[in-house]
Write a protein that holds these residues in place. Structure first.
Motif, PDB file in Angstrom:
ATOM      1  N   SER A 164       1.092  -1.198   0.068  1.00 57.69           N
ATOM      2  CA  SER A 164       0.009  -0.131   0.077  1.00 57.69           C
ATOM      3  C   SER A 164       0.816   1.173   0.013  1.00 57.69           C
ATOM      4  O   SER A 164       0.559   2.104  -0.531  1.00 57.69           O
ATOM      5  N   ALA A 165       1.988   1.156   0.650  1.00 57.53           N
ATOM      6  CA  ALA A 165       2.961   2.392   0.619  1.00 57.53           C
ATOM      7  C   ALA A 165       3.615   2.409  -0.637  1.00 57.53           C
ATOM      8  O   ALA A 165       3.561   3.826  -0.879  1.00 57.53           O
ATOM      9  N   ASP A 166       3.932   1.373  -1.417  1.00 63.99           N
ATOM     10  CA  ASP A 166       4.507   1.543  -2.420  1.00 63.99           C
ATOM     11  C   ASP A 166       3.591   2.061  -3.558  1.00 63.99           C
ATOM     12  O   ASP A 166       3.791   3.015  -4.595  1.00 63.99           O
ATOM     13  N   GLU A 167       2.237   1.676  -3.397  1.00 59.83           N
ATOM     14  CA  GLU A 167       1.028   2.282  -4.318  1.00 59.83           C
ATOM     15  C   GLU A 167       0.886   3.804  -4.134  1.00 59.83           C
ATOM     16  O   GLU A 167       0.745   4.567  -4.904  1.00 59.83           O
ATOM     17  N   GLU A 168       0.826   4.123  -2.873  1.00 59.33           N
ATOM     18  CA  GLU A 168       0.813   5.613  -2.593  1.00 59.33           C
ATOM     19  C   GLU A 168       1.858   6.434  -3.298  1.00 59.33           C
ATOM     20  O   GLU A 168       1.768   7.575  -3.712  1.00 59.33           O
ATOM     21  N   ARG A 169       2.997   5.979  -2.812  1.00 61.04           N
ATOM     22  CA  ARG A 169       4.268   6.695  -3.647  1.00 61.04           C
ATOM     23  C   ARG A 169       4.056   6.560  -5.105  1.00 61.04           C
ATOM     24  O   ARG A 169       4.340   7.755  -5.701  1.00 61.04           O
ATOM     25  N   GLN A 170       3.630   5.664  -5.598  1.00 62.27           N
ATOM     26  CA  GLN A 170       3.620   5.498  -7.273  1.00 62.27           C
ATOM     27  C   GLN A 170       2.349   6.684  -7.634  1.00 62.27           C
ATOM     28  O   GLN A 170       2.513   7.477  -8.796  1.00 62.27           O
ATOM     29  N   LEU A 171       1.302   6.780  -6.895  1.00 58.54           N
ATOM     30  CA  LEU A 171       0.380   7.647  -7.021  1.00 58.54           C
ATOM     31  C   LEU A 171       0.630   9.078  -7.159  1.00 58.54           C
ATOM     32  O   LEU A 171       0.250   9.706  -7.749  1.00 58.54           O
ATOM     33  N   LEU A 172       1.688   9.538  -5.853  1.00 58.77           N
ATOM     34  CA  LEU A 172       2.041  10.778  -5.823  1.00 58.77           C
ATOM     35  C   LEU A 172       2.994  10.847  -6.833  1.00 58.77           C
ATOM     36  O   LEU A 172       3.098  12.095  -7.435  1.00 58.77           O
TER      37      LEU A 172
END
Length: 323
Positions: A75-83
């Motif tokens: 989930s943290a990786d996905e948030e970083r990718q979205l940002l």
């Protein structure tokens, strides 16, 4: 008994085989195997190449903790990718607007971004990206800066202006309260004067019989007060001159400090002079008697000293020779 024992052993073997070949147990085992496979692959991808995953105890608690950690990591990786995607999209949009509004150079060769337009677009994008609370706070700060007349508002300056404004508002409220009180008093006096005027103008009004005598008394009192008026004015002027100014000045404070230090020095001198009389009683007669006794004792000591000095002189002087 042997038959019963064989029957029980047969039942236990049947239960074990049923437990091993149960569909629910098989599904749980398959799910656990898939979870462990996922955890192993995630751990292998986490560690750098050439480094093996350290050994650890494999139990349900460890599996649960590793699954939660892997889910949080994903989930943290996905948030970083979205940002990162949002930042890239915003940057691309700003570059697109900048290229669309670019101005020609001074010689017509090439194009350059105008800093003013880029700054305006950036501020507009930031303002649109703000949430509702942030937009309200920004508008409030801007309105406050405009009303305060501050070009570059600082929190300390705005707070100071707000404090001064609150003080001014309080003073105005106090002044309004005093004016309203005075207005009520004047209105009450005006109503009483209107009632008196109405009574005087009515047909039922009859002047008192001793009105002429009252007029003479008032004239006599007026003349007597007019004689004392210059004296009263002089007294008022003298009282006004003797009254200290309401606000102290630096010169006045310095003068009072100098006088205070002089009084302290005088106090110390008096304390030194009074220290010689510390042993005396508080009664004046007793103190005077003790002082006389001390004087007599001093005179006795003085006489004794003089006698000893004369004897010493006679003993040390040469004897006169007889002729």
């Amino acid at each position: 008994m042997a038959h019963l024992h064989r029957h029980r052993r047969h039942l236990s073997q049947h239960d074990d085989s049923a437990a091993i070949f149960s569909p629910s147990v098989a599904r749980i085992a398959a799910s656990t195997a898939r979870d462990w496979s996922y955890v192993d692959s995630w751990l292998a991808s986490t560690f750098p190449p050439g480094r093996s995953v350290p050994s650890f105890e494999r139990n349900p608690d460890t599996l649960k903790a590793l699954l939660a950690l892997a889910a949080a990591n994903e989930s943290a990786d996905e948030e970083r990718q979205l940002l990162a995607r949002a930042d890239a999209a915003a940057l691309k949009q700003l570059e697109h607007h900048g290229r669309r509004r670019e101005a020609p150079g001074p010689e017509g060769h090439g194009h350059g971004l105008r800093p003013g337009l880029l700054r305006s677009d950036l501020l507009t994008a930031i303002e649109h990206a703000l949430p509702k609370e942030g937009r309200n706070a920004l508008n409030s700060l801007a309105n406050l800066a405009v009303q305060a007349g501050t070009t570059f508002p600082e929190p300390e300056d705005l707070g100071r202006n707000i404090t001064n404004l609150q003080g001014s508002v309080f003073e105005m409220e106090q002044m309004i309260a005093r004016v309203e009180s005075l207005q009520r008093h004047i209105q009450r006096e005006a109503d009483q004067a209107a009632e008196l005027l109405q009574d005087l103008q009515s047909d039922r009004y009859r002047p008192p019989s001793d009105l002429a005598k009252q007029n003479l008394d008032l004239q006599r009192k007026t003349k007597a007060l007019s004689v004392h008026l210059p004296e009263l004015q002089q007294r008022a002027t003298a009282c006004g001159a003797s009254v200290d100014p309401p606000h102290p000045t630096i010169e006045g404070l310095a003068r009072e400090e100098h006088d205070f230090l002089a009084l302290l020095a005088r106090k110390k001198e008096l304390h030194v002079q009074m220290a010689a009389f510390d042993g005396l009683p508080s009664d004046p007669d007793m103190a005077r008697g003790e002082l006389d006794a001390l004087r007599r004792q001093l005179q006795a000591f003085t006489s004794r000293r003089d006698a000893m000095f004369e004897g010493l002189v006679e003993r040390e002087s040469p004897v006169k020779r007889r002729r």
